[in-house]
Design an enzyme around this catalytic site. Structure first.
Site, PDB file in Angstrom:
ATOM      1  N   GLY A 174      10.091 -25.107  56.844  1.00 23.68           N
ATOM      2  CA  GLY A 174       9.596 -26.086  55.888  1.00 23.68           C
ATOM      3  C   GLY A 174       8.355 -26.817  56.382  1.00 23.68           C
ATOM      4  O   GLY A 174       7.945 -26.672  57.537  1.00 23.68           O
TER       5      GLY A 174
ATOM      6  N   TYR B 239       9.655 -18.961  52.095  1.00 27.08           N
ATOM      7  CA  TYR B 239       8.458 -18.144  51.903  1.00 27.08           C
ATOM      8  C   TYR B 239       7.901 -17.637  53.247  1.00 27.08           C
ATOM      9  O   TYR B 239       7.680 -16.452  53.428  1.00 27.08           O
ATOM     10  CB  TYR B 239       7.337 -18.992  51.297  1.00 27.08           C
ATOM     11  N   ILE B 240       7.614 -18.581  54.138  1.00 23.13           N
ATOM     12  CA  ILE B 240       6.870 -18.211  55.346  1.00 23.13           C
ATOM     13  C   ILE B 240       7.710 -17.297  56.234  1.00 23.13           C
ATOM     14  O   ILE B 240       7.210 -16.315  56.788  1.00 23.13           O
ATOM     15  CB  ILE B 240       6.405 -19.482  56.103  1.00 23.13           C
TER      16      ILE B 240
ATOM     17  N   GLU C  30       7.845 -13.778  54.770  1.00 24.27           N
ATOM     18  CA  GLU C  30       6.528 -13.133  54.813  1.00 24.27           C
ATOM     19  C   GLU C  30       6.194 -12.685  56.239  1.00 24.27           C
ATOM     20  O   GLU C  30       5.740 -11.556  56.464  1.00 24.27           O
ATOM     21  CB  GLU C  30       5.456 -14.084  54.276  1.00 24.27           C
TER      22      GLU C  30
ATOM     23  N   ALA D 202     -10.495 -39.719  58.411  1.00 23.00           N
ATOM     24  CA  ALA D 202     -10.731 -40.914  57.589  1.00 23.00           C
ATOM     25  C   ALA D 202      -9.476 -41.775  57.571  1.00 23.00           C
ATOM     26  O   ALA D 202      -8.357 -41.264  57.536  1.00 23.00           O
ATOM     27  CB  ALA D 202     -11.088 -40.493  56.172  1.00 23.00           C
TER      28      ALA D 202
ATOM     29  N   CYS E 235      -4.549 -23.164  52.914  1.00 20.30           N
ATOM     30  CA  CYS E 235      -4.581 -21.857  52.241  1.00 20.30           C
ATOM     31  C   CYS E 235      -5.610 -20.936  52.883  1.00 20.30           C
ATOM     32  O   CYS E 235      -5.317 -19.787  53.196  1.00 20.30           O
ATOM     33  CB  CYS E 235      -4.886 -22.057  50.758  1.00 20.30           C
TER      34      CYS E 235
ATOM     35  N   HIS F 157       1.780   3.755  30.896  1.00 26.01           N
ATOM     36  CA  HIS F 157       2.555   4.802  31.555  1.00 26.01           C
ATOM     37  C   HIS F 157       1.657   5.699  32.405  1.00 26.01           C
ATOM     38  O   HIS F 157       0.573   6.062  31.957  1.00 26.01           O
ATOM     39  CB  HIS F 157       3.258   5.650  30.485  1.00 26.01           C
TER      40      HIS F 157
ATOM     41  N   CYS G 207      -2.363 -18.866  52.934  1.00 28.94           N
ATOM     42  CA  CYS G 207      -2.401 -17.734  51.983  1.00 28.94           C
ATOM     43  C   CYS G 207      -3.369 -16.625  52.372  1.00 28.94           C
ATOM     44  O   CYS G 207      -3.003 -15.448  52.355  1.00 28.94           O
ATOM     45  CB  CYS G 207      -2.819 -18.216  50.597  1.00 28.94           C
TER      46      CYS G 207
ATOM     47  N   ARG H 117      19.990 -20.202  58.224  1.00 29.44           N
ATOM     48  CA  ARG H 117      21.165 -21.058  58.428  1.00 29.44           C
ATOM     49  C   ARG H 117      22.190 -20.993  57.300  1.00 29.44           C
ATOM     50  O   ARG H 117      23.346 -21.324  57.503  1.00 29.44           O
ATOM     51  CB  ARG H 117      20.721 -22.503  58.624  1.00 29.44           C
TER      52      ARG H 117
ATOM     53  N   LYS I 185      -2.714 -14.873  55.845  1.00 30.91           N
ATOM     54  CA  LYS I 185      -1.386 -14.252  55.702  1.00 30.91           C
ATOM     55  C   LYS I 185      -1.481 -12.966  54.886  1.00 30.91           C
ATOM     56  O   LYS I 185      -0.955 -11.936  55.275  1.00 30.91           O
ATOM     57  CB  LYS I 185      -0.435 -15.265  55.054  1.00 30.91           C
TER      58      LYS I 185
ATOM     59  N   GLU J 242       5.655  -1.198  33.056  1.00 32.42           N
ATOM     60  CA  GLU J 242       6.080  -0.850  31.690  1.00 32.42           C
ATOM     61  C   GLU J 242       7.566  -1.156  31.482  1.00 32.42           C
ATOM     62  O   GLU J 242       8.016  -1.374  30.362  1.00 32.42           O
ATOM     63  CB  GLU J 242       5.781   0.617  31.358  1.00 32.42           C
TER      64      GLU J 242
HETATM   65  P1  NDP Z   1      10.505 -23.316  52.580  1.00 32.96           P
HETATM   66  O1  NDP Z   1      10.887 -24.663  52.090  1.00 32.96           O
HETATM   67  O2  NDP Z   1      10.149 -22.264  51.606  1.00 32.96           O
HETATM   68  O3  NDP Z   1      11.667 -22.765  53.502  1.00 32.96           O
HETATM   69  C1  NDP Z   1      12.140 -23.478  54.599  1.00 32.96           C
HETATM   70  C2  NDP Z   1      13.283 -22.698  55.204  1.00 32.96           C
HETATM   71  O4  NDP Z   1      13.655 -23.278  56.429  1.00 32.96           O
HETATM   72  C3  NDP Z   1      14.510 -22.673  54.316  1.00 32.96           C
HETATM   73  O5  NDP Z   1      15.071 -21.387  54.386  1.00 32.96           O
HETATM   74  C4  NDP Z   1      15.410 -23.719  54.954  1.00 32.96           C
HETATM   75  O6  NDP Z   1      16.773 -23.465  54.788  1.00 32.96           O
HETATM   76  C5  NDP Z   1      15.042 -23.557  56.404  1.00 32.96           C
HETATM   77  N1  NDP Z   1      15.259 -24.757  57.206  1.00 32.96           N
HETATM   78  C6  NDP Z   1      14.867 -26.018  56.930  1.00 32.96           C
HETATM   79  N2  NDP Z   1      15.218 -26.851  57.934  1.00 32.96           N
HETATM   80  C7  NDP Z   1      15.850 -26.095  58.856  1.00 32.96           C
HETATM   81  C8  NDP Z   1      16.448 -26.374  60.107  1.00 32.96           C
HETATM   82  N3  NDP Z   1      16.462 -27.611  60.600  1.00 32.96           N
HETATM   83  N4  NDP Z   1      17.014 -25.350  60.782  1.00 32.96           N
HETATM   84  C9  NDP Z   1      17.003 -24.093  60.266  1.00 32.96           C
HETATM   85  N5  NDP Z   1      16.447 -23.778  59.092  1.00 32.96           N
HETATM   86  C10 NDP Z   1      15.873 -24.763  58.390  1.00 32.96           C
HETATM   87  O7  NDP Z   1       9.337 -23.598  53.607  1.00 32.96           O
HETATM   88  P2  NDP Z   1       8.267 -22.662  54.302  1.00 32.96           P
HETATM   89  O8  NDP Z   1       8.016 -23.326  55.596  1.00 32.96           O
HETATM   90  O9  NDP Z   1       8.658 -21.242  54.277  1.00 32.96           O
HETATM   91  O10 NDP Z   1       7.015 -22.839  53.335  1.00 32.96           O
HETATM   92  C11 NDP Z   1       6.593 -24.128  52.917  1.00 32.96           C
HETATM   93  C12 NDP Z   1       6.054 -24.094  51.524  1.00 32.96           C
HETATM   94  O11 NDP Z   1       4.771 -23.500  51.529  1.00 32.96           O
HETATM   95  C13 NDP Z   1       6.857 -23.228  50.552  1.00 32.96           C
HETATM   96  O12 NDP Z   1       7.942 -23.905  50.004  1.00 32.96           O
HETATM   97  C14 NDP Z   1       5.837 -22.863  49.530  1.00 32.96           C
HETATM   98  O13 NDP Z   1       5.780 -23.878  48.568  1.00 32.96           O
HETATM   99  C15 NDP Z   1       4.552 -22.799  50.330  1.00 32.96           C
HETATM  100  N6  NDP Z   1       4.202 -21.398  50.628  1.00 32.96           N
HETATM  101  C16 NDP Z   1       3.875 -20.561  49.598  1.00 32.96           C
HETATM  102  C17 NDP Z   1       3.569 -19.245  49.827  1.00 32.96           C
HETATM  103  C18 NDP Z   1       3.232 -18.350  48.688  1.00 32.96           C
HETATM  104  O14 NDP Z   1       2.870 -18.845  47.625  1.00 32.96           O
HETATM  105  N7  NDP Z   1       3.376 -17.031  48.840  1.00 32.96           N
HETATM  106  C19 NDP Z   1       3.566 -18.688  51.185  1.00 32.96           C
HETATM  107  C20 NDP Z   1       3.943 -19.642  52.186  1.00 32.96           C
HETATM  108  C21 NDP Z   1       4.239 -20.936  51.910  1.00 32.96           C
HETATM  109  P3  NDP Z   1      17.617 -23.944  53.487  1.00 32.96           P
HETATM  110  O15 NDP Z   1      17.301 -22.981  52.401  1.00 32.96           O
HETATM  111  O16 NDP Z   1      19.034 -23.842  53.939  1.00 32.96           O
HETATM  112  O17 NDP Z   1      17.182 -25.328  53.206  1.00 32.96           O
END
Ligand code: NDP
Length: 457
Positions: free
Chosen positions: A260, A176-177, A180, A114, A42, A434, A47, A197, A50, A439
């Protein structure tokens, strides 16, 4: 048997630092190991930096909007290296604050990796120490898919330290990422292509939110292509050539995967000790954050419940209160508010419409799409979306979703209302502020009826 410490924490991110400090405050002797910098994902590469980048990127729109309010904005230019340097200075400051917090609480720090030797013994930086309890809080790391040429791609880790920003950047993912960073690079004046995808970005979010945000980010100039993935990456003279599932190719200056994250559980001796892991490497825990080895616990992204900083803080705090504070309490993972710092941002708490229909059955919906007041003077076509989902039988508000400026700031308060089981009648009885966008959340009076139902009426 006497141990060196009551608690040994591995990983000084949000969950690990909170647990260490609270356990120490409860009188436990605590040590924490960290192999990199204090603060975790974070603070160091998530976070915090970012959000600073999001602020930086929004200025381009602000400069344009300013003209509608009578300002003449002269020539503007952007210095990426300066932003990165200023961000790094702030991260250094926060790293120092985390160290001071730990030291102030009397927590002993070990710098290094560790590894567990047995359920009570840890090897760290050439030393062997013992502890009655062990907390694993090593977080997660980006997952890069197995695509030919993936070595040419970056993840969000590297995005924070790029030497320069190429003119065209491609981002893979729809979570998310990905959204963003697409907003960040677009706001910083780069041409951005986002490849996702599946059918629609932000899987798991309310459908209206997904659809609305996709429209808004396209309007801002991001080339969002759904049902499209990368099958190969090739280095070219001045960038990269991507082969796509659509059969097309795409030339780009930088390719970033935001596909992910996975738990960091390897090379820690967990197998030696027999800590049970899920298929994705997460430490399996019960609702007390306890693993199958009774004195070993895990919190945060490593335990793969909800991968959000405040959730890791909640889990770490509840663990420390339970084990060292004589106050057994479980973290509560329901109605966790969340935000996506896309542009515009998303704030969400409670059930999506799809979840509410499946779990509750009869639901009432209140929806509003409107031009934020600021944009009544600007040429921007950005619209705000607000949606409340109500249990028709009990009148309880079970979900709130906002897409628009400051969505996170609005939804935090609504999170309290949901935690208090507020009803729609209580929302309606609340006086609005307002003029504000928020609101609208207490003035939506007309139930939303699907157009097909309206036509039948
Ligand atoms: P997410 O799980 O949010 O999204 C992953 C994305 O990658 C999905 O759209 C997924 O598609 C796609 N994906 C997965 N595998 C493949 C692949 N092999 N080829 C192409 N696309 C693929 O993960 P992020 O990496 O964005 O973030 C990780 C986590 O970190 C988040 O889930 C969240 O919990 C946390 N985070 C929170 C933030 C916040 O609070 N603002 C900011 C950033 C991160 P599909 O939907 O089809 O599975």
């Amino acid at each position: 048997m006497a141990y060196d410490y009551d608690l040994f924490v591995i990983g000084a991110g949000s969950g690990g630092v909170r647990a260490s400090r609270i356990a120490a405050t409860h009188g436990a002797s605590v040590a924490v190991a960290e192999e990199y910098r204090y603060g975790g994902t974070c603070v160091i590469r998530g976070c915090v930096p970012k959000k600073l980048f999001v602020y930086a990127s929004h200025f381009s729109e602000d400069f344009k909007d300013a003209e509608s309010f009578g300002w003449t904005v002269g020539d503007v230019s952007f210095d990426w290296a300066k932003l990165v340097a200023n961000k790094d200075r702030e991260i250094d400051r926060l790293n120092g604050i985390y160290i001071n917090l730990l030291e102030g609480a009397g927590v002993r720090r070990y710098d290094g990796r560790a590894r567990l030797k047995d359920a009570h013994t840890i090897e760290i930086a050439g030393e062997t120490v013992s502890a009655e309890h062990i907390l694993l809080a090593t977080g997660g790391a980006p997952t890069m898919p197995d695509v030919p040429g993936i070595e040419h791609a970056i993840s969000s880790n590297e995005a924070f330290h790029l030497e320069s920003l190429p003119e065209h950047i491609t981002i893979v993912g729809g979570g998310y990422i990905a959204v963003e960073f697409a907003g960040i690079f677009n706001g910083l004046g780069r041409k951005v292509t986002q490849l996702y995808r599946s059918e629609q970005i932000l899987r798991g979010f309310d459908w209206d939110v997904r659809h609305h945000l996709a429209g808004e980010i396209r309007n801002k100039g991001i080339d969002l292509r759904t049902e499209t993935n990368v099958t190969a990456i090739e280095k070219t003279a001045d960038g990269y050539r991507l082969s796509l599932t659509t059969g097309e190719t795409l030339d780009t200056g930088l390719i970033m995967f935001a596909t992910g994250r996975h738990p960091n559980s390897s090379d820690m001796g967990l197998e030696t000790v027999g800590v049970e892991l899920a298929e994705n490497g997460a430490v399996k825990v019960d609702e007390w954050s306890q693993s199958n080895i009774p004195n070993i616990y895990a919190v945060g992204d490593l335990s793969d419940r909800i991968a959000l900083t405040p959730v890791a803080l909640m889990e770490g705090h509840a663990f420390a209160d339970t084990v060292f504070g004589g106050n057994p309490r479980k973290p509560n993972h329901t109605d966790v508010p969340a935000a996506v710092f896309s542009q515009p941002s998303v704030g969400t708490v409670g059930l999506t419409e799809e979840q509410a229909r499946a779990e509750i059955g009869e639901v009432d919906m209140y929806k509003s799409t409107f031009t934020p007041m600021k944009h009544t003077l600007t040429p921007s076509e950005e619209k705000t979306l607000m949606k409340l989902i109500v249990d028709a039988k009990t009148d309880r508000v079970v979900g709130c979703h906002v897409v628009g400026p400051d969505a996170a700031e609005m939804v935090q308060g609504i999170g309290i209302a949901l935690r208090c089981n507020a009803t729609k009648a209580q929302f309606d009885a609340t006086v609005g502020i307002h003029p504000s966008a928020a609101e609208e959340l207490v003035t939506m009076r007309t139930k939303w009826t699907p157009p097909e139902a309206q036509a039948a009426e």
